[in-house]
Design a protein around this motif. Sequence first.
Motif, PDB file in Angstrom:
ATOM      1  N   ARG A  81      -1.042   5.185  -0.658  1.00 38.12           N
ATOM      2  CA  ARG A  81      -1.637   6.467  -0.265  1.00 38.12           C
ATOM      3  C   ARG A  81      -2.500   6.325   0.993  1.00 38.12           C
ATOM      4  NH1 ARG A  81      -1.927  10.418  -4.459  1.00 38.12           N
ATOM      5  NH2 ARG A  81      -3.758  11.300  -3.475  1.00 38.12           N
ATOM      6  N   GLY A  82      -2.961   5.093   1.280  1.00 41.11           N
ATOM      7  CA  GLY A  82      -3.873   4.890   2.397  1.00 41.11           C
ATOM      8  C   GLY A  82      -5.228   5.509   2.131  1.00 41.11           C
ATOM      9  N   GLU A  83      -5.677   5.407   0.891  1.00 36.57           N
ATOM     10  CA  GLU A  83      -6.871   6.126   0.439  1.00 36.57           C
ATOM     11  C   GLU A  83      -7.940   5.151  -0.074  1.00 36.57           C
ATOM     12  OE1 GLU A  83      -6.432  10.045  -1.797  1.00 36.57           O
ATOM     13  OE2 GLU A  83      -6.925   8.625  -3.377  1.00 36.57           O
ATOM     14  N   HIS A  84      -9.045   5.040   0.675  1.00 37.60           N
ATOM     15  CA  HIS A  84     -10.176   4.179   0.297  1.00 37.60           C
ATOM     16  C   HIS A  84      -9.718   2.737   0.040  1.00 37.60           C
ATOM     17  CE1 HIS A  84     -11.867   8.127  -0.174  1.00 37.60           C
ATOM     18  NE2 HIS A  84     -11.261   8.354  -1.330  1.00 37.60           N
ATOM     19  N   VAL A  85      -8.737   2.287   0.805  1.00 35.64           N
ATOM     20  CA  VAL A  85      -8.138   0.972   0.549  1.00 35.64           C
ATOM     21  C   VAL A  85      -9.156  -0.154   0.735  1.00 35.64           C
ATOM     22  CG1 VAL A  85      -6.284  -0.610   1.163  1.00 35.64           C
ATOM     23  CG2 VAL A  85      -5.908   1.851   1.306  1.00 35.64           C
ATOM     24  N   LEU A 113       1.411  19.449  -4.402  1.00 36.10           N
ATOM     25  CA  LEU A 113       1.596  18.296  -3.540  1.00 36.10           C
ATOM     26  C   LEU A 113       1.164  18.631  -2.122  1.00 36.10           C
ATOM     27  CD1 LEU A 113       5.116  17.154  -4.787  1.00 36.10           C
ATOM     28  CD2 LEU A 113       2.938  16.060  -5.319  1.00 36.10           C
ATOM     29  N   THR A 114       0.680  17.619  -1.405  1.00 40.14           N
ATOM     30  CA  THR A 114       0.309  17.794  -0.011  1.00 40.14           C
ATOM     31  C   THR A 114       1.554  17.704   0.854  1.00 40.14           C
ATOM     32  OG1 THR A 114      -0.107  15.443   0.249  1.00 40.14           O
ATOM     33  CG2 THR A 114      -1.963  16.800  -0.438  1.00 40.14           C
ATOM     34  N   ALA A 115       1.375  17.830   2.140  1.00 43.55           N
ATOM     35  CA  ALA A 115       2.524  17.836   3.052  1.00 43.55           C
ATOM     36  C   ALA A 115       3.330  16.542   2.991  1.00 43.55           C
ATOM     37  CB  ALA A 115       2.043  18.074   4.487  1.00 43.55           C
ATOM     38  N   ASP A 116       2.666  15.410   2.668  1.00 38.62           N
ATOM     39  CA  ASP A 116       3.388  14.135   2.632  1.00 38.62           C
ATOM     40  C   ASP A 116       3.885  13.796   1.232  1.00 38.62           C
ATOM     41  OD1 ASP A 116       0.991  13.620   1.429  1.00 38.62           O
ATOM     42  OD2 ASP A 116       0.441  11.926   2.684  1.00 38.62           O
ATOM     43  N   GLY A 117       3.872  14.782   0.333  1.00 47.63           N
ATOM     44  CA  GLY A 117       4.439  14.548  -0.989  1.00 47.63           C
ATOM     45  C   GLY A 117       3.487  13.971  -2.005  1.00 47.63           C
ATOM     46  N   GLN A 118       2.212  13.802  -1.636  1.00 53.85           N
ATOM     47  CA  GLN A 118       1.244  13.227  -2.558  1.00 53.85           C
ATOM     48  C   GLN A 118       0.460  14.330  -3.249  1.00 53.85           C
ATOM     49  OE1 GLN A 118      -1.213  10.226  -0.755  1.00 53.85           O
ATOM     50  NE2 GLN A 118       0.376   9.610   0.663  1.00 53.85           N
ATOM     51  N   GLN A 119      -0.142  13.945  -4.373  1.00 50.21           N
ATOM     52  CA  GLN A 119      -1.008  14.889  -5.059  1.00 50.21           C
ATOM     53  C   GLN A 119      -2.419  14.814  -4.488  1.00 50.21           C
ATOM     54  OE1 GLN A 119       0.013  13.698  -9.237  1.00 50.21           O
ATOM     55  NE2 GLN A 119       0.150  15.880  -9.477  1.00 50.21           N
ATOM     56  N   SER A 132      -6.150  14.022  -3.561  1.00 50.92           N
ATOM     57  CA  SER A 132      -6.743  12.708  -3.358  1.00 50.92           C
ATOM     58  C   SER A 132      -7.864  12.428  -4.359  1.00 50.92           C
ATOM     59  CB  SER A 132      -7.300  12.603  -1.936  1.00 50.92           C
ATOM     60  OG  SER A 132      -6.283  12.761  -0.981  1.00 50.92           O
ATOM     61  N   LEU A 133      -8.081  11.123  -4.596  1.00 50.21           N
ATOM     62  CA  LEU A 133      -9.247  10.689  -5.353  1.00 50.21           C
ATOM     63  C   LEU A 133     -10.431  10.641  -4.402  1.00 50.21           C
ATOM     64  CD1 LEU A 133      -8.108   7.629  -7.542  1.00 50.21           C
ATOM     65  CD2 LEU A 133      -8.794   9.876  -8.357  1.00 50.21           C
ATOM     66  N   ALA A 177     -14.701   8.308  -7.263  1.00 53.58           N
ATOM     67  CA  ALA A 177     -13.737   8.160  -8.354  1.00 53.58           C
ATOM     68  C   ALA A 177     -12.895   6.906  -8.177  1.00 53.58           C
ATOM     69  CB  ALA A 177     -12.838   9.390  -8.419  1.00 53.58           C
ATOM     70  N   ALA A 178     -12.506   6.618  -6.936  1.00 52.19           N
ATOM     71  CA  ALA A 178     -11.706   5.423  -6.671  1.00 52.19           C
ATOM     72  C   ALA A 178     -12.486   4.157  -6.991  1.00 52.19           C
ATOM     73  CB  ALA A 178     -11.247   5.410  -5.214  1.00 52.19           C
TER      74      ALA A 178
END
Length: 206
Positions: free
Chosen positions: A37-41, A102-108, A110-111, A115-116
């Motif tokens: 997801r590239g999210e808080h990695v 879903l967002t434009a890139d198909g993901q739900q 974000s956390l 939360a992450a």
Amino acid sequence: MTSLDIFSSTATGLGAGLALIVAIGAQNAFVLRQGIRGEHVGQVVLICMLSDIVLIAAGILGIGAVITAAPVIVVAIRLAGAAFLLAYGVLAAKRALKPGVLTADGQQGSLSLKAALITAVTLTWLNPHVYLDTVLLLGTLANQHGDLRWWFGIGAALGSVLWFSALGFGARFLRPVFARPGAWRVLDALIALVMLFLGAKMALGG
């Protein structure tokens, strides 16, 4: 103590650390998902690395003996961890069955960072196997190296740093595969299976 002794102990620790950490598990599944997801990695990877370093150091310092002497601590951690894994598995299953918005890139959705981080900490510290692997096993192996035990620990910690960095930041190469919503449903289904299996196994004392 020679340079060869230091290298040997460090390399042994690196191999032992990687052998224990490179496996399909709840923590690795979460890091992989965040990496894709590239999210808080960076923050999630840092939490996992620092947690392992602290636990490995605790094992070398002998905290493992305390855990062995008080098994009720491990039981409490096991039950709490099982409850969390089962709950997380149910949520992943819901995402797989009913993707929702879903967002434009198909993901739900974000956390949040909070939360992450809470999820990363919980998946690490409420997993009794992490204490068996890092505190007890790696701690025992390290102390067999005598004065070189901290070099063994450095090697084991390096294994965690390398693995979580590769898993979290390397996952971006899988993003083209997950450009489709269906791929996320498959991933969430696999994560749900892993979480539910591990949660049930943990609850039953496995």
